[in-house]
Each structure stands twice: as structure tokens, then as C-alpha cells.
Design a protein around this motif. Structure first.
Motif, PDB file in Angstrom:
ATOM      1  N   TYR A 101       9.244   3.294 -10.475  1.00 29.20           N
ATOM      2  CA  TYR A 101       8.348   4.297  -9.897  1.00 29.20           C
ATOM      3  C   TYR A 101       6.884   3.917 -10.143  1.00 29.20           C
ATOM      4  CZ  TYR A 101       6.345   8.793  -8.658  1.00 29.20           C
ATOM      5  OH  TYR A 101       5.599   9.789  -8.069  1.00 29.20           O
ATOM      6  N   GLU A 102       6.583   3.420 -11.330  1.00 24.28           N
ATOM      7  CA  GLU A 102       5.215   2.979 -11.622  1.00 24.28           C
ATOM      8  C   GLU A 102       4.814   1.836 -10.689  1.00 24.28           C
ATOM      9  OE1 GLU A 102       2.441   1.233 -15.255  1.00 24.28           O
ATOM     10  OE2 GLU A 102       4.588   0.776 -15.262  1.00 24.28           O
ATOM     11  N   ARG A 103       5.712   0.885 -10.519  1.00 23.95           N
ATOM     12  CA  ARG A 103       5.428  -0.235  -9.619  1.00 23.95           C
ATOM     13  C   ARG A 103       5.194   0.266  -8.197  1.00 23.95           C
ATOM     14  NH1 ARG A 103       9.443  -5.238 -11.279  1.00 23.95           N
ATOM     15  NH2 ARG A 103       8.612  -5.516 -13.374  1.00 23.95           N
ATOM     16  N   HIS A 104       6.071   1.146  -7.736  1.00 26.51           N
ATOM     17  CA  HIS A 104       5.952   1.662  -6.372  1.00 26.51           C
ATOM     18  C   HIS A 104       4.613   2.378  -6.176  1.00 26.51           C
ATOM     19  CE1 HIS A 104       7.332   3.236  -2.510  1.00 26.51           C
ATOM     20  NE2 HIS A 104       6.619   4.302  -2.851  1.00 26.51           N
ATOM     21  N   THR A 105       4.287   3.251  -7.111  1.00 23.27           N
ATOM     22  CA  THR A 105       3.066   4.043  -7.002  1.00 23.27           C
ATOM     23  C   THR A 105       1.826   3.148  -7.017  1.00 23.27           C
ATOM     24  OG1 THR A 105       4.182   5.874  -8.109  1.00 23.27           O
ATOM     25  CG2 THR A 105       1.792   5.961  -8.035  1.00 23.27           C
ATOM     26  N   LEU A 106       1.770   2.244  -7.984  1.00 24.02           N
ATOM     27  CA  LEU A 106       0.605   1.377  -8.094  1.00 24.02           C
ATOM     28  C   LEU A 106       0.473   0.441  -6.893  1.00 24.02           C
ATOM     29  CD1 LEU A 106      -1.057  -0.035 -11.083  1.00 24.02           C
ATOM     30  CD2 LEU A 106      -0.373  -1.714  -9.385  1.00 24.02           C
ATOM     31  N   LEU A 107       1.578  -0.180  -6.492  1.00 23.72           N
ATOM     32  CA  LEU A 107       1.518  -1.130  -5.378  1.00 23.72           C
ATOM     33  C   LEU A 107       1.173  -0.444  -4.066  1.00 23.72           C
ATOM     34  CD1 LEU A 107       4.574  -3.375  -6.315  1.00 23.72           C
ATOM     35  CD2 LEU A 107       2.151  -4.035  -6.397  1.00 23.72           C
ATOM     36  N   SER A 108       1.765   0.720  -3.791  1.00 25.35           N
ATOM     37  CA  SER A 108       1.464   1.400  -2.527  1.00 25.35           C
ATOM     38  C   SER A 108       0.011   1.866  -2.503  1.00 25.35           C
ATOM     39  CB  SER A 108       2.440   2.552  -2.255  1.00 25.35           C
ATOM     40  OG  SER A 108       2.368   3.528  -3.247  1.00 25.35           O
ATOM     41  N   THR A 109      -0.478   2.387  -3.616  1.00 26.50           N
ATOM     42  CA  THR A 109      -1.879   2.827  -3.683  1.00 26.50           C
ATOM     43  C   THR A 109      -2.822   1.645  -3.505  1.00 26.50           C
ATOM     44  OG1 THR A 109      -1.275   4.651  -5.147  1.00 26.50           O
ATOM     45  CG2 THR A 109      -3.596   4.013  -5.124  1.00 26.50           C
ATOM     46  N   TRP A 110      -2.502   0.540  -4.159  1.00 23.29           N
ATOM     47  CA  TRP A 110      -3.331  -0.665  -4.060  1.00 23.29           C
ATOM     48  C   TRP A 110      -3.373  -1.173  -2.622  1.00 23.29           C
ATOM     49  CZ3 TRP A 110      -1.518  -6.179  -4.739  1.00 23.29           C
ATOM     50  CH2 TRP A 110      -2.592  -7.066  -4.848  1.00 23.29           C
ATOM     51  N   LEU A 111      -2.228  -1.231  -1.965  1.00 21.05           N
ATOM     52  CA  LEU A 111      -2.192  -1.690  -0.576  1.00 21.05           C
ATOM     53  C   LEU A 111      -3.008  -0.769   0.335  1.00 21.05           C
ATOM     54  CD1 LEU A 111       1.554  -2.781  -0.348  1.00 21.05           C
ATOM     55  CD2 LEU A 111      -0.453  -4.288  -0.323  1.00 21.05           C
ATOM     56  N   GLU A 112      -2.927   0.519   0.078  1.00 17.76           N
ATOM     57  CA  GLU A 112      -3.723   1.471   0.868  1.00 17.76           C
ATOM     58  C   GLU A 112      -5.217   1.219   0.682  1.00 17.76           C
ATOM     59  OE1 GLU A 112      -2.651   5.704   0.816  1.00 17.76           O
ATOM     60  OE2 GLU A 112      -0.714   5.059  -0.004  1.00 17.76           O
ATOM     61  N   THR A 113      -5.648   0.926  -0.555  1.00 20.54           N
ATOM     62  CA  THR A 113      -7.071   0.669  -0.793  1.00 20.54           C
ATOM     63  C   THR A 113      -7.525  -0.624  -0.115  1.00 20.54           C
ATOM     64  OG1 THR A 113      -6.745  -0.509  -2.885  1.00 20.54           O
ATOM     65  CG2 THR A 113      -7.067   1.883  -3.010  1.00 20.54           C
ATOM     66  N   LEU A 114      -6.565  -1.493   0.170  1.00 19.63           N
ATOM     67  CA  LEU A 114      -6.884  -2.730   0.898  1.00 19.63           C
ATOM     68  C   LEU A 114      -6.920  -2.495   2.409  1.00 19.63           C
ATOM     69  CD1 LEU A 114      -4.674  -5.289  -1.103  1.00 19.63           C
ATOM     70  CD2 LEU A 114      -7.152  -4.949  -1.263  1.00 19.63           C
ATOM     71  N   GLY A 115      -6.617  -1.268   2.833  1.00 19.81           N
ATOM     72  CA  GLY A 115      -6.692  -0.930   4.245  1.00 19.81           C
ATOM     73  C   GLY A 115      -5.358  -0.879   4.963  1.00 19.81           C
ATOM     74  N   ASP A 152       6.266  -1.456   2.155  1.00 24.11           N
ATOM     75  CA  ASP A 152       6.085  -2.767   1.519  1.00 24.11           C
ATOM     76  C   ASP A 152       6.201  -2.669  -0.004  1.00 24.11           C
ATOM     77  OD1 ASP A 152       5.791  -3.937   3.988  1.00 24.11           O
ATOM     78  OD2 ASP A 152       3.609  -4.150   3.854  1.00 24.11           O
ATOM     79  N   ALA A 153       5.634  -1.619  -0.575  1.00 22.14           N
ATOM     80  CA  ALA A 153       5.715  -1.421  -2.028  1.00 22.14           C
ATOM     81  C   ALA A 153       7.166  -1.278  -2.462  1.00 22.14           C
ATOM     82  CB  ALA A 153       4.905  -0.203  -2.443  1.00 22.14           C
ATOM     83  N   CYS A 154       7.961  -0.607  -1.628  1.00 23.10           N
ATOM     84  CA  CYS A 154       9.374  -0.402  -1.953  1.00 23.10           C
ATOM     85  C   CYS A 154      10.116  -1.740  -2.028  1.00 23.10           C
ATOM     86  CB  CYS A 154      10.027   0.513  -0.918  1.00 23.10           C
ATOM     87  SG  CYS A 154      11.606   1.160  -1.443  1.00 23.10           S
ATOM     88  N   LYS A 155       9.715  -2.692  -1.222  1.00 21.80           N
ATOM     89  CA  LYS A 155      10.339  -4.018  -1.268  1.00 21.80           C
ATOM     90  C   LYS A 155       9.799  -4.824  -2.457  1.00 21.80           C
ATOM     91  CE  LYS A 155      10.627  -3.975   3.729  1.00 21.80           C
ATOM     92  NZ  LYS A 155       9.864  -4.329   4.917  1.00 21.80           N
ATOM     93  N   MET A 156       8.495  -4.773  -2.636  1.00 21.49           N
ATOM     94  CA  MET A 156       7.847  -5.565  -3.674  1.00 21.49           C
ATOM     95  C   MET A 156       8.234  -5.129  -5.080  1.00 21.49           C
ATOM     96  SD  MET A 156       4.084  -5.600  -1.876  1.00 21.49           S
ATOM     97  CE  MET A 156       3.216  -6.260  -3.276  1.00 21.49           C
ATOM     98  N   GLU A 157       8.436  -3.830  -5.280  1.00 20.36           N
ATOM     99  CA  GLU A 157       8.670  -3.296  -6.624  1.00 20.36           C
ATOM    100  C   GLU A 157       9.911  -3.877  -7.286  1.00 20.36           C
ATOM    101  OE1 GLU A 157      10.946   0.850  -5.377  1.00 20.36           O
ATOM    102  OE2 GLU A 157       8.786   0.719  -5.232  1.00 20.36           O
ATOM    103  N   HIS A 158      10.835  -4.383  -6.479  1.00 24.59           N
ATOM    104  CA  HIS A 158      12.094  -4.899  -7.017  1.00 24.59           C
ATOM    105  C   HIS A 158      12.062  -6.395  -7.328  1.00 24.59           C
ATOM    106  CE1 HIS A 158      13.941  -1.071  -6.117  1.00 24.59           C
ATOM    107  NE2 HIS A 158      13.407  -1.138  -4.920  1.00 24.59           N
ATOM    108  N   VAL A 159      11.131  -7.103  -6.732  1.00 27.14           N
ATOM    109  CA  VAL A 159      11.140  -8.560  -6.882  1.00 27.14           C
ATOM    110  C   VAL A 159       9.967  -9.113  -7.689  1.00 27.14           C
ATOM    111  CG1 VAL A 159      12.487  -8.947  -4.785  1.00 27.14           C
ATOM    112  CG2 VAL A 159       9.994  -8.920  -4.650  1.00 27.14           C
ATOM    113  N   ILE A 160       8.941  -8.313  -7.875  1.00 31.96           N
ATOM    114  CA  ILE A 160       7.779  -8.809  -8.605  1.00 31.96           C
ATOM    115  C   ILE A 160       8.120  -8.961 -10.093  1.00 31.96           C
ATOM    116  CG2 ILE A 160       6.787  -6.514  -9.017  1.00 31.96           C
ATOM    117  CD1 ILE A 160       4.014  -7.813  -8.483  1.00 31.96           C
TER     118      ILE A 160
END
Length: 119
Positions: A75-89, A98-106
Motif C-alpha cells: 500500500y505504501e508503494r502504491h500510494t507513493l508511486l501513484s502520487t509521484w507519477l501524478e506530480t510528473l503529469g 501503473d503504480a499497481c504494476k510497479m509496486e509488485h516488481v520494484i
């Protein structure tokens, strides 16, 4: 049980539902994830047998300490990654997908580096 993406998603869903519902049941998980109750029941059996969840006689599902640890990490990974991607536009919906996919493999190392960089 090797922790796979599917199991991690179930644990994360239980955690998220536990924040908004008084009790979490298989039907709640099925509705949230869009899965058949029978599929969720099989997954809950596996998670219970491997010590990640407890299921009461009434069918209420709670995370064990080890289940909670994994759920909170995902959940921490998902929240941080999705928020970060949003700040990138990135569009909010795409960022969440995308965060949901990334959170499992990073790796832990890469995730920690991202946390340090944006934190």
C-alpha cells in the motif's frame, strides 16, 4: 507460499477495506476486486493456510502480523508511486494503474531510493 502479485493484491485490498468497513468478508473483497466469490474463497484459503490472514467463524477476515506487514508495504508503494507519477503529469487513473504494476516488481533498494529522492 511464495508471495506473488495476486496474493499481495489480496492483502492490500483487505487492508484498504478494513479502513472503510467495520468488518471485511470475502464478498467485500470480491466486489472490490471484481472477482467471483469462489475465486476469492480459494485465495483466502491459501492466505489463511500460509498465516497471512485469520478468518473468524462468522467469515470476518483480518490480517495477521505478517499479512499486515506485506499489505502495508504494498500500500505504501502504491500510494507513493501513484502520487509521484501524478506530480510528473501522468493522469490520475493511469498513474494508479501503473503504480499497481510497479509496486509488485520494484526492489526495496529502488523504492527506498525513490522515497529518499522525493521525500
Amino acid at each position: 507460499m511464495t508471495m506473488n502479485e495476486s496474493a499481495e493484491n489480496y492483502l492490500e485490498t483487505i487492508l484498504v477495506l478494513s479502513h472503510s468497513l467495520p468488518v471485511v468478508r470475502s464478498v467485500d473483497i470480491a466486489n472490490e476486486m471484481g472477482f467471483k466469490k469462489s475465486s476469492v474463497s480459494v485465495a483466502m484459503k491459501n492466505l489463511r493456510e500460509n498465516g497471512y490472514i485469520l478468518v473468524s467463524d462468522s467469515g470476518f477476515i483480518t490480517l495477521t502480523d505478517s499479512g499486515m506487514e506485506i499489505a502495508e508495504m504494498i500500500y505504501e508503494r502504491h500510494t507513493l508511486l501513484s502520487t509521484w507519477l501524478e506530480t510528473l503529469g501522468v493522469d490520475k487513473e493511469i498513474a494508479a494503474q501503473d503504480a499497481c504494476k510497479m509496486e509488485h516488481v520494484i526492489s526495496k533498494e529502488s523504492f527506498d531510493a525513490i522515497k529518499r529522492h522525493i521525500g
